[in-house]
Enzyme design. Structure first.
Site: not given
Lengths: 194, 251
Positions: B11, B130
């Site tokens: 990330d 997600d």
């Protein structure tokens, strides 16, 4: 060492150029006949679809150029398929360097064949230093059939297919050597040393 | 034999690698290019770079970072974060990314997937989903998992596959950061439902969790971040374990 990377309408050629740079070769992306003809080695990479790629090559007469080259030549991924006789992808007549049919994987397993798979039945100086415990990175939905005259390594996904091909000065690989870590670098180094 | 893939996720925020617990608290874990090179050397099968602030701040993923990674790293990598149209995809692929990952923008404009797949091929289009379970039903969430939608996860997964996605990166928001194992049930459902590879993400805490997601979860690949970044599970040890457990991995 001057390497010409053939420029046509194929995706992700940048990685091949970077891989050549990492190995110390002077690689140029080009569709210029003279530059390609006088280079030490020629690489024909590519991702994409066979019929539009062949159309593009024919329009620029790059098909004739590729068929006439005499220095070591390396087709990668779609490059391998285009060097074959015919592809089932939109029923496309290809370059015919290898008299081999390119077929679509059956949808028994997931398609595309994506990820790391090992090489088997290795038989070429191009694969010096490698064994059948070595893996290369694949992303493809079509494959070249095995032909004992030209297949210098196989991989297995549902059935055996040609992982690498060789005929005269022409070499080709279905997986991506530029993305296959140490194993890919070994193959590219062997090619540069031919 | 085709192997199961182990994918560290980096990330990225402001050019640095970070990893949050449940996407909120961020900790610094170093330079994304160096970290990527290290993972490639250790035997990671692919890398995913996600610009986690991209959607929120409407910032485009840095093409510069992709160029640096492509020059350095010799395994495939995916880039995600703030990608919404064909031009974004083109810029990142031209810079050397192997695949792009699209999330919120696909929910907002599903037809963008058809365009991207037609233009660049399905093999480089990853759709990140997600998912969160609300009262027994799995719903798609967007904007880093913060925003619920009315889309049910299984239906959305089928739609994106039909539109030309080449792979699905499924992150369970219920499991992410908790380290109690992957969401094996929904991962297995999607893997059986679809003919494209499923990357499972969220919940890795022990090596056993990877074994479970490849067996019970039928995942093609497993993604994790902090356990790799903070050396809780070294990739060589993980692969040795999986091989011993009879799972095909690249050594």
């Amino acid at each position: 060492m001057d390497v010409a990377v053939i420029k046509y309408n194929a995706g992700n050629v940048q990685s091949v150029l970077y891989a050549m740079e990492r190995l110390g070769a002077n690689a140029t992306l080009t569709d210029d006949w003279e530059t390609i003809k006088k280079s030490d080695k020629v690489v024909f990479p590519g991702q994409g679809e066979a019929s539009t790629a062949m159309k593009y090559l024919r329009e620029r007469k790059l098909d004739q150029l590729i068929q006439s080259l005499e220095q070591p030549f390396f087709g990668i991924c779609l490059g391998l398929q285009l060097l074959c006789e015919h592809s089932e992808e939109y029923d496309t007549a290809c370059l015919g360097v290898f008299p081999i049919q390119v077929k679509k994987f059956p949808s028994i397993e997931k398609v595309p064949h994506m990820g790391w798979n090992n090489l088997q039945h290795l038989s070429s100086p191009l694969l010096k230093g490698l064994t059948d415990a070595d893996y290369v990175y694949y992303v493809h939905s079509y494959y070249a059939e095995v032909d004992p005259r030209y297949t210098i390594a196989t991989s297995h996904y549902m059935h055996d297919f040609s992982a690498l091909l060789h005929r005269d000065n022409y070499y080709a690989m279905q997986a991506h050597p530029e993305k296959s870590s140490r194993v890919g670098e070994t193959i590219l180094t062997n090619f540069l040393n031919l | 034999m085709l192997t199961k893939r182990i994918i560290p996720c980096l990330d990225v925020k402001d050019g640095r690698t970070v990893k949050g617990v449940n996407f909120v608290e961020l900790r610094d874990a170093g330079d994304p290019v160096e970290l990527g090179r290290l993972y490639a050397q250790e035997g990671a099968d692919e890398l995913v770079y996600l610009d986690i602030t991209a959607t929120v701040e409407k910032r485009k993923t840095l093409v510069d970072l992709v160029t640096r990674v492509a020059k350095t790293v010799n395994i495939p990598f995916t880039v995600g974060g703030g990608i919404s149209n064909v031009d974004d995809v083109k810029a990142l692929l031209n810079a050397g990314a192997d695949k792009i990952s699209i999330n919120s923008a696909a929910v907002k404009n599903p037809r963008a997937l058809d365009e991207m797949a037609r233009e660049f091929g399905s093999q480089c289009i990853v759709v990140a989903i997600d998912t969160r379970n609300i009262d027994g039903i799995d719903f798609v969430h967007t904007h880093g998992g913060r925003k619920p939608t009315l889309l049910q996860t299984r239906e959305w997964a089928r739609e994106v596959a039909d539109r030309g996605a080449g792979e699905i990166l499924l992150t369970s928001m219920d499991h992410d950061g908790v380290k109690n194992g992957f969401a094996n049930e929904i991962t297995a459902d999607l893997s059986a439902l679809l003919t494209i590879p499923i990357i499972a993400s969220g919940g890795a805490g022990k090596m056993q969790h990877f074994k479970e997601v490849f067996t019970a979860g039928k995942a093609d690949a497993a993604l994790a971040a902090s356990i790799f970044h903070f050396k809780e599970i070294p990739i060589p040890a993980l692969k040795q374990y999986l091989e011993k457990e009879g799972i095909a991995v690249r050594r």
